[in-house]
Each structure stands twice: as structure tokens, then as C-alpha cells.
Design a protein around this motif. Structure first.
Motif, PDB file in Angstrom:
ATOM      1  N   ARG A  54       0.846  -1.196   0.000  1.00 28.43           N
ATOM      2  CA  ARG A  54       0.000   0.000   0.000  1.00 28.43           C
ATOM      3  C   ARG A  54       0.880   1.243   0.000  1.00 28.43           C
ATOM      4  N   PRO A  55       0.307   2.399  -0.318  1.00 31.07           N
ATOM      5  CA  PRO A  55       1.109   3.629  -0.398  1.00 31.07           C
ATOM      6  C   PRO A  55       1.919   3.944   0.860  1.00 31.07           C
ATOM      7  N   HIS A  56       1.392   3.649   2.046  1.00 33.12           N
ATOM      8  CA  HIS A  56       2.128   3.981   3.283  1.00 33.12           C
ATOM      9  C   HIS A  56       3.362   3.103   3.483  1.00 33.12           C
ATOM     10  N   HIS A  57       3.521   2.024   2.723  1.00 32.73           N
ATOM     11  CA  HIS A  57       4.713   1.175   2.809  1.00 32.73           C
ATOM     12  C   HIS A  57       5.895   1.743   2.010  1.00 32.73           C
ATOM     13  N   LEU A  58       5.633   2.693   1.130  1.00 31.79           N
ATOM     14  CA  LEU A  58       6.632   3.134   0.155  1.00 31.79           C
ATOM     15  C   LEU A  58       7.543   4.242   0.666  1.00 31.79           C
ATOM     16  N   VAL A  64       9.085  -0.393  -1.361  1.00 32.57           N
ATOM     17  CA  VAL A  64       8.815  -0.598   0.061  1.00 32.57           C
ATOM     18  C   VAL A  64      10.065  -0.218   0.852  1.00 32.57           C
ATOM     19  N   ASN A  65       9.859   0.602   1.867  1.00 27.64           N
ATOM     20  CA  ASN A  65      10.937   1.036   2.752  1.00 27.64           C
ATOM     21  C   ASN A  65      11.438  -0.158   3.557  1.00 27.64           C
ATOM     22  N   ASN A  66      12.755  -0.262   3.750  1.00 28.01           N
ATOM     23  CA  ASN A  66      13.333  -1.391   4.488  1.00 28.01           C
ATOM     24  C   ASN A  66      12.731  -1.545   5.886  1.00 28.01           C
ATOM     25  N   ARG A  88      17.993  -9.853  12.262  1.00 27.48           N
ATOM     26  CA  ARG A  88      18.783  -9.699  11.039  1.00 27.48           C
ATOM     27  C   ARG A  88      17.797  -9.654   9.887  1.00 27.48           C
ATOM     28  N   ALA A  89      18.025  -8.766   8.961  1.00 27.85           N
ATOM     29  CA  ALA A  89      17.136  -8.644   7.812  1.00 27.85           C
ATOM     30  C   ALA A  89      17.941  -8.695   6.534  1.00 27.85           C
ATOM     31  N   GLU A  90      17.437  -9.446   5.589  1.00 26.70           N
ATOM     32  CA  GLU A  90      18.038  -9.507   4.259  1.00 26.70           C
ATOM     33  C   GLU A  90      16.992  -9.011   3.279  1.00 26.70           C
ATOM     34  N   TYR A  91      17.354  -8.003   2.516  1.00 26.57           N
ATOM     35  CA  TYR A  91      16.451  -7.415   1.537  1.00 26.57           C
ATOM     36  C   TYR A  91      16.827  -7.976   0.173  1.00 26.57           C
TER      37      TYR A  91
END
Length: 133
Positions: A54-58, A64-66, A88-91
Motif C-alpha cells: 500500500r502507499p504507506h509502505h513506500l 517498500v521502505n526497508n 537480522r534482515a536480508e532485503y
């Protein structure tokens, strides 16, 4: 305190059958990673219904913002948000407005949960590994 490390990989343990569905999924998710490896045995605890970006995720680049990926993954923890000590996050690839995200939760053990935010092609946009207290 939370720490985010942008590169990590998980491999199924030698006890998992190489041709099992979970082994194939995990192999697919992490096949491109060549740096650090964390050996774990995973089991799917739940696959959730998909939702649309959705727009608020961008972010300002219309991806999409990390931080949003981490927030999305956190929503699929079984009421353990206050128990997170590290993550830990992998994008893996960028999601844009309208993309479908399918959350899949893998329970490693009582102190570690992995949430894959997959696309419709079953390849993850992001994978977040949570370490609990």
C-alpha cells in the motif's frame, strides 16, 4: 536494543532431507547468498494470506521502505514483539505498489523465528530473522 544486519543466510541442517518441500523452499530462498552461513533446522509454522503493498509502505523511490519490511515481519510473530533481543534482515528484491506479499513463518526453536516475505513467484522480497530473549 535491536541490531539489523543486512546480509545473512540460513541453510537447512544435514538432518533435513535434501528433497523435502521445506528444504527446497529454504534452498530457493537463500541460494544466492555466499557470505556468512547460519546452520539451522527450520519448520514452517504457518503461511499467512497475502496482502498488497500500500502507499504507506513506500519510500521516496516508490519501493517498500526497508523498515516497513521489518514492521511487516514483526506483525507475524506470535505476540512476542517485546521479547525481540536482536534481528537480522536480508532485503532480496524491491516490492512496489500493488505487489502481493505472502508472509511465511519458520520456527527454528523457542528463541529464533524467521519470517519470509515472499512474492507471488515464491521468491522473497525480504527475510527477517528474529532472536528472542
Amino acid at each position: 536494543m535491536l541490531f539489523v544486519v543486512s546480509s545473512f543466510a540460513l541453510l537447512t541442517s544435514s538432518m533435513a532431507k535434501a528433497d523435502s518441500p521445506i528444504s527446497l523452499v529454504i534452498s530457493s530462498i537463500f541460494s544466492e547468498i555466499e557470505d556468512k552461513f547460519f546452520r539451522v533446522s527450520l519448520r514452517v509454522s504457518k503461511a499467512f494470506p497475502s496482502f498488497s503493498v500500500r502507499p504507506h509502505h513506500l519510500d521516496t523511490n516508490h519501493h517498500v521502505n526497508n523498515r516497513q519490511y521489518v514492521q511487516m515481519a514483526t506483525e507475524y510473530l506470535p505476540h512476542m514483539e517485546s521479547e525481540i533481543k536482536e534481528l537480522r534482515a536480508e532485503y532480496r528484491k524491491q516490492a512496489v505498489l500493488g505487489d502481493k506479499i505472502i508472509p511465511v513463518v519458520y520456527t527454528v526453536n523457542s528463541k529464533e523465528i524467521v519470517v519470509a516475505l515472499d512474492g507471488e513467484d515464491q521468491k522473497p522480497f525480504a527475510v527477517v530473522q528474529f532472536f528472542l530473549r
